[in-house]
Write an enzyme that holds these catalytic residues in place. Sequence first.
Site, short mmCIF file in Angstrom:
data_model
loop_
_atom_site.label_atom_id
_atom_site.label_comp_id
_atom_site.label_asym_id
_atom_site.label_seq_id
_atom_site.Cartn_x
_atom_site.Cartn_y
_atom_site.Cartn_z
N VAL A 161 66.95 -32.03 -15.49
CA VAL A 161 65.97 -31.07 -15.80
C VAL A 161 65.81 -31.24 -17.14
O VAL A 161 66.67 -31.72 -18.14
CB VAL A 161 66.30 -29.45 -15.61
CG1 VAL A 161 66.38 -29.16 -14.18
CG2 VAL A 161 67.91 -29.16 -16.34
N SER A 162 64.68 -31.04 -17.94
CA SER A 162 64.46 -31.31 -19.40
C SER A 162 64.48 -30.18 -20.11
O SER A 162 64.20 -30.46 -21.46
CB SER A 162 63.00 -32.14 -19.38
OG SER A 162 61.97 -31.35 -18.75
N SER A 163 64.23 -29.11 -19.42
CA SER A 163 64.26 -27.84 -20.48
C SER A 163 64.90 -26.73 -19.66
O SER A 163 65.13 -26.64 -18.47
CB SER A 163 62.85 -27.47 -20.66
OG SER A 163 62.15 -27.13 -19.38
N GLN A 187 62.82 -25.15 -16.74
CA GLN A 187 62.74 -25.70 -15.58
C GLN A 187 64.16 -25.40 -15.22
O GLN A 187 64.19 -25.51 -13.70
CB GLN A 187 62.93 -27.32 -15.71
CG GLN A 187 61.35 -27.86 -15.87
CD GLN A 187 61.32 -29.39 -15.94
OE1 GLN A 187 62.45 -30.12 -16.05
NE2 GLN A 187 60.40 -30.02 -15.82
N LYS A 195 67.37 -33.10 -20.51
CA LYS A 195 66.93 -34.54 -20.93
C LYS A 195 65.76 -35.23 -20.34
O LYS A 195 65.32 -34.81 -19.13
CB LYS A 195 68.17 -35.60 -20.32
CG LYS A 195 69.66 -35.65 -20.98
CD LYS A 195 69.67 -35.59 -22.33
CE LYS A 195 71.00 -35.43 -22.79
NZ LYS A 195 71.15 -35.71 -24.26
#
Length: 539
Positions: free
Chosen positions: A12-14, A17, A51
Amino acid sequence: MPELRAVAYARVSSKEQAEKELSIPAQLKAIRKYCQDKGWKLVGEYLDEGKSAKTADRPAFQKMIAIAKKQNRHFDIIVVHKFDRFSRSREDHVIFKGLLKKHGVLVHSVSEQTDPETPHGFLLEGMLEVISEFYNMNLRNETMKGMTENARRGFHNGGAAPYGYKSKHIVDANGNLKTIWEPDPGEATVVEDIFDMYVNRNMGYKAITYELNKQSIPTRSGNHWSYSTIWYVLHNDAYIGHRTWNKHDYANGGKKKKPKEQWIIVANAHKPLVSRDLYNAVLSKSSAKQNPSVHNNLKKKTKSPFILRGLLLCPDCGTKMVTGSNSIRSRGYTRYYYCGKYQRKGSITCSRNTTPKDKLENAFMAAFIAELTLLCEQGTLEYEIEHQYKQYNSGLLKEIYEIEGGIKYIEKRIALVKSKEAEDKGKLVPGLSELEIEKETMVAQLNDRRRELQDFTLSSEQIQMIRDGVDDTIKRINIEPPDVQKILLEKYIKSIQLDKATNNYQILIIISHPSATELNRPLIERKCYFTNPHKGRGK
């Protein structure tokens, strides 16, 4: 046909999410069911939280790729929830999937099921990857448009307010929540004092730094002030009410500035803390003190004669020592090293710990050459490598030994149960299947631990390559100019620090693997010592 082994990769990037259907638990749940339906054995999970897939610089992703390249890897397939979890860059997709395929590892998607081995599947997978990259580029452009408009209206786009201000939330004419800056009464007074000290009281950056630290006025983070922070305050146009955005190129780490024509500067975006005349006086004074073009030319032409700069640490605080010089020859020296923290923040943070350059460097060089000469002796490098291997892997080796002992014990119990089964003429004895499952689990644990071992094995050619490099350094170190000496030292020295209790300097010598990609830590770490040549021990 042997059972296929799979690993899960989730990302997940945030935070947003992570809280929705793309959360890592949700991805893993779908991947586990997919592997179960396919009849694959899920043997591991690699997770990257917070990431972005726009870059391959993700710790778990890189670890997974590194293991996939090994001959003794423990998986055949990588399973992701969607291909954009693997990467949103078409270039990275092609490079990493091609690399994995070369090593016999395939990538499968739970929600975008294709057969990459068929022309149709190859085409469909490529289209999905291009669509994902288009979505990412379009989202980035739309986000940039929104942030640009927000900045033009004088609103804040995120991050901490500069020292002297605090963030305040307001509602704009359209009912949207926005952020502006307003003065922080306590910090604003300090900012005003900094400008006053520099312009009206003719104090320099260091003098202002020492004064603030002497008065025990902390920075916002609670730390001591440094002269670089003072410089930043004095040259920040936020304090005359300007809001500047899009100054740094964050796509490349934020260290590089964008061309000035791309900056968005809004005047009177918030209440100023100093007058424009006072701010211009700062710029005029700092420009007069140092002509940038002259400074840059000197910087290019001058080569530092201090060969231990960056390697020598303060004996009290561990900060890197900096260098200085004076013309007081009665002291017996004109060039010296002293504490970097003292230089930046003053005596309230650390002692000066002055050390004369020539005496220190001569004593160091004698000890360093003697140690390298010893390493070149036949058998010394081999011994050091084996010693380092055992020291670094000691915990894992102990665990492996214990697991191997456990497996032998289980095997004896299985043999006893089977002999009992034979005595009872083939009648199944209770507990045999449980013992075999226990053995299988321990064997899997043993294989995992063995994979985690750092392999220090080198060929005789590689060892000779290291020995030749060390021998070359011994021959050159005393005849090369200071800038080349420094490069040679940085290859083998991690740190140099005085132990005041014993009055001895410790040199931490490192020897790297001939191939930098083979080992993520030094091949050898070795300490040696020499006596402090300066009787004063620094003040």
